[in-house]
Design an enzyme around this catalytic site. Sequence first.
Site: not given
Ligand code: NAD
Length: 484
Positions: A104, A116
């Site tokens: 990335k 990570k």
């Molecule tokens: P987060 O914890 O803020 O949100 C995740 C959400 O998904 C929560 O609201 C949770 O309740 C919901 N969830 C969990 N299981 C679920 C399911 N089975 N069905 C529907 N919803 C479900 O996490 P985030 O930071 O938004 O991260 C989400 C994804 O994005 C992850 O794969 C993470 O690696 C990726 N990501 C995050 C960032 C970042 O800056 N936070 C950056 C790059 C990638």
Amino acid sequence: MATTTQTNAQAESSLGFFGQVNKMFDRAAAHTDHDRGVLHQIRACDNIIRFEFPIQRDDGSIQVVRGYRGEHSHHMQPTKGGIRYATSVNVDEVMALSALMSYKCAIVDVPFGGAKGGVCIDARNYSIAELKRITRRYTFELARKDFIGPGTDVPAPDYGTGEREMAWIMDTYTQLGDEDLNALACVTGKPVGQGGVRGRTEATGRGVYYGIREACAYDKDMERFGLEPGLEGKNIVIQGLGNVGYHAARILEAEGGANIVGIAEIEGAIYDPDGLSVEDVVAHRQDTDSILDFPGAENIKTSAKALELPCDILIPAALEGVITADNAPNIQATIIAEAANGPVTSQADDILQEKQVMIIPDVYLNAGGVTVSYFEWLRNLSHVRHGRMSRRFEERNAERILRAVDELTAEDFNEDLLESLIEQVSFGAGERDLVNSGLEDTMTQAYREIREIREEKDVDMRTAAFVSAIDKIANSYEQMGIFP
Ligand code: NAD
């Protein structure tokens, strides 16, 4: 048929998440002519630690918690990547996610290696005080093992963590540090009052928006998938209304004019072909603790079922491995925009390519977070807010130019017109404007590079994105002379 599906699912799980990432890597590597040893080094995960530590629960009992940190690649330093709090965290997941971080960063030209980390807990089962103790002790363990520091390894938020945890990490590291002037840069995603940068919280979601907007902008591509160009009116289903999913959905609706028809959360999903207001759904969830029973919308029993709803764009934004060989044949979306990391398994990917589904890959699409983390890290090292020294100057300069035009041209503006022009044009960019502009430029530019590779090599977007990453990392190894 049932036997075949079982075999597929078993094959996927035996490969593991890291194995799946490597399968995608190998597919792309076949389109490059780099030395096999270089390719092997790029793929390998350099360092990984697993440790256990005790924390005291609020009731006085002691619980042992397991933490991890993986540093995938040191071709650039520091290494960079999120900290995840989830029960899924294990060695395989940390290696896979840290590898995705390396690719990335290379794709969006952010000069970090990939890393990570995670703690194997369900954050919902802990009080804030307990989470604080876990986070501080986790940071202490990282510091003791030299797995954190502004020039070493810089964590950020991921699933289950946010700016609150980043503030605790920064505070713990600062306490341990030896009056390090750059200590603030040991972690990104901090609150703005504590060295964070404006725009970081929504950066990944905003980046997802810029990426999808760019993907939908090419007439030729949209025609190939039977869609009209542009985002306006596109029907979208999104899974996960957390940091990434919420901001992506909100911005796609508000700035892109898209129609959010389905939202899935952990408790189930809702669907309304006429469109859902994201802010109203969030307010409803706050009031009732659930997105279900939203007025006018149909309840869908499980989050997984929502992935099969009819839509133009499906955005998985929760966790990995949600689209597998089992459900890929039922996907109705024309575009899958991977906001989460690794939502589509490699076998599902094969099925979807066969079905002519366009996949905008995670290694590109959710890179907005690390891009803006880079801006935050730079801000911390320079000890000055972006735009602080230039904003007023830019405003005055634009005003001076307009007044000079007024004086030099035969055109004699009336005073009201001149004042209104000055108000519109003399606008100095603040930190948020600069961050969003840098993010938009990064996401747009990277998409164009990947698309060019796709056209040149006649491959899919994911393979093209991996080729872009491999070329850039291989070049930096070769330039460093590590492989004489
Ligand atoms: P987060 O914890 O803020 O949100 C995740 C959400 O998904 C929560 O609201 C949770 O309740 C919901 N969830 C969990 N299981 C679920 C399911 N089975 N069905 C529907 N919803 C479900 O996490 P985030 O930071 O938004 O991260 C989400 C994804 O994005 C992850 O794969 C993470 O690696 C990726 N990501 C995050 C960032 C970042 O800056 N936070 C950056 C790059 C990638």
